[in-house]
Design a protein around this motif. Structure first.
Motif, PDB file in Angstrom:
ATOM      1  N   LEU A 231     -13.106  -3.073  -1.075  1.00 50.72           N
ATOM      2  CA  LEU A 231     -12.647  -3.674   0.172  1.00 50.72           C
ATOM      3  C   LEU A 231     -12.888  -2.767   1.386  1.00 50.72           C
ATOM      4  N   THR A 232     -12.974  -1.457   1.172  1.00 54.33           N
ATOM      5  CA  THR A 232     -13.128  -0.516   2.286  1.00 54.33           C
ATOM      6  C   THR A 232     -14.332  -0.829   3.177  1.00 54.33           C
ATOM      7  N   PRO A 233     -15.555  -0.973   2.633  1.00 48.76           N
ATOM      8  CA  PRO A 233     -16.685  -1.290   3.522  1.00 48.76           C
ATOM      9  C   PRO A 233     -16.578  -2.692   4.136  1.00 48.76           C
ATOM     10  N   ILE A 234     -15.912  -3.599   3.438  1.00 53.64           N
ATOM     11  CA  ILE A 234     -15.715  -4.949   3.979  1.00 53.64           C
ATOM     12  C   ILE A 234     -14.840  -4.867   5.229  1.00 53.64           C
ATOM     13  N   LEU A 235     -13.765  -4.087   5.156  1.00 55.10           N
ATOM     14  CA  LEU A 235     -12.872  -3.953   6.314  1.00 55.10           C
ATOM     15  C   LEU A 235     -13.536  -3.203   7.467  1.00 55.10           C
ATOM     16  N   LYS A 236     -14.442  -2.285   7.146  1.00 56.34           N
ATOM     17  CA  LYS A 236     -15.204  -1.613   8.209  1.00 56.34           C
ATOM     18  C   LYS A 236     -16.069  -2.632   8.946  1.00 56.34           C
TER      19      LYS A 236
END
Length: 98
Positions: free
Chosen positions: A29-34
């Protein structure tokens, strides 16, 4: 925690990502939220909360699985769900409350 309360009570839409370092879906989820942040810009605040480092906060919001995403507006929970979402789906959700 008072600063956290001030942030979610503000008039700006806030997305909280309750996660944990050991959680593989959370890492996805981290790169998605970026990407979401890049497209939303300053229209919304995105905060990541580690449930292991903030157990009181996790208990307050009854977090039972990670990742759990919660959208706040003016201190009210507007949307909540667990699991990984596509960036555009999160952006569409945020646009409902911006």
């Amino acid at each position: 925690m008072s600063n956290f309360k001030d942030i979610i009570r503000g008039d700006k839409t806030v997305l909280i990502d309750f996660s944990a370092e050991w959680c593989q879906p959370c890492k996805m989820l981290t790169p998605i939220l970026k990407e979401v942040k890049e497209k939303i810009g300053d229209k919304a605040i995105i905060i990541k909360v580690d449930i292991d480092k903030n157990p009181t906060l996790a208990n307050t919001f009854r977090i039972q699985s990670v990742p759990t995403l919660i959208i706040f507006k003016n201190g009210e929970i507007k949307w909540r769900d667990s699991g990984v979402r596509a960036a555009q789906e999160i952006i569409d959700l945020l646009h409902q409350y911006i």
